[in-house]
Write a protein that holds these residues in place. Structure first.
Motif, short mmCIF file in Angstrom:
data_model
loop_
_atom_site.label_atom_id
_atom_site.label_comp_id
_atom_site.label_asym_id
_atom_site.label_seq_id
_atom_site.Cartn_x
_atom_site.Cartn_y
_atom_site.Cartn_z
N ILE A 71 0.83 -1.20 0.00
CA ILE A 71 0.00 0.00 0.00
C ILE A 71 0.87 1.26 0.00
N LYS A 72 0.59 2.13 -0.98
CA LYS A 72 1.33 3.40 -1.07
C LYS A 72 0.44 4.61 -0.76
N ASN A 73 -0.87 4.44 -0.94
CA ASN A 73 -1.77 5.58 -0.73
C ASN A 73 -3.21 5.09 -0.49
N ASN A 74 -4.10 6.07 -0.27
CA ASN A 74 -5.51 5.74 -0.02
C ASN A 74 -6.14 4.97 -1.19
N LYS A 75 -5.73 5.31 -2.40
CA LYS A 75 -6.31 4.65 -3.58
C LYS A 75 -6.00 3.15 -3.54
N ASP A 76 -4.78 2.79 -3.13
CA ASP A 76 -4.42 1.37 -3.02
C ASP A 76 -5.31 0.65 -2.01
N ILE A 77 -5.54 1.30 -0.86
CA ILE A 77 -6.39 0.71 0.18
C ILE A 77 -7.78 0.44 -0.38
N LEU A 78 -8.34 1.43 -1.06
CA LEU A 78 -9.71 1.31 -1.57
C LEU A 78 -9.80 0.30 -2.72
N ARG A 79 -8.77 0.23 -3.54
CA ARG A 79 -8.75 -0.75 -4.64
C ARG A 79 -8.79 -2.17 -4.08
N ILE A 80 -7.98 -2.42 -3.05
CA ILE A 80 -7.96 -3.75 -2.43
C ILE A 80 -9.30 -4.03 -1.74
#
Length: 161
Positions: free
Chosen positions: A104-113
């Motif tokens: 995870i690098k950012n909020n977008k990564d969290i939401l994508r997962i």
């Protein structure tokens, strides 16, 4: 229990479902510390609580699901192979949550997962519903609706990025 030894007993199916939900809960809890912004932290807390509730719901289902029914198969074990492939391709396994967190690098990564997890869960729950008896189907439909609600929350967060 290994991921490749699915048998259609209620107990084993429930165990797999509980493991999936535990993985989701663990991911959401760990992702909170990586999330930027209070709103995302609140949503992740809400999602973790939702998965905890689903663990309880599955535990209550217990042996009330009858998985002796299998759809028409073109070869013996076809449906079992299909469900096994659903489990094996599910984004969350307890052993892999740490790897997902590390990436995870950012909020977008969290939401994508998160959205991948919720979609995978709906597909798996839908198959359980198709196989189960009436009482189990009602509980599973409720869980599917809750997962759909989770997706709506996640999509709203993505739009806010």
């Amino acid at each position: 229990m290994g991921w490749t030894t699915i048998k259609f007993s209620g107990e084993e199916i429930i165990e797999i479902a509980v493991q999936m939900e535990e993985s989701g809960k663990l991911f959401y809890e760990k992702a909170i510390s990586l999330a930027e912004g209070d709103k995302l932290k609140e949503v992740l807390t809400y999602l973790a609580q939702g998965e905890a509730k689903h663990i309880q719901d599955f535990s209550k289902l217990g042996e009330s699901i009858d998985y002796s029914f299998l759809p028409n198969e073109s070869y013996p074990g076809e449906y079992e192979d299909y469900v096994r492939s659903l489990v094996n391709s599910h984004i969350f396994k307890l052993t892999e949550v740490e790897d997902l967190i590390k990436g995870i690098k950012n909020n977008k990564d969290i939401l994508r997962i998160a959205i991948s997890f919720e979609k995978d869960s709906i597909v798996f729950f839908q198959e359980l519903k198709n196989m189960g008896n009436k009482a189990a189907s009602e509980v599973l439909e409720k869980l599917i609706d809750e997962e759909r609600g989770h997706i709506k929350k996640i999509v709203a967060m993505i739009k806010d990025l």
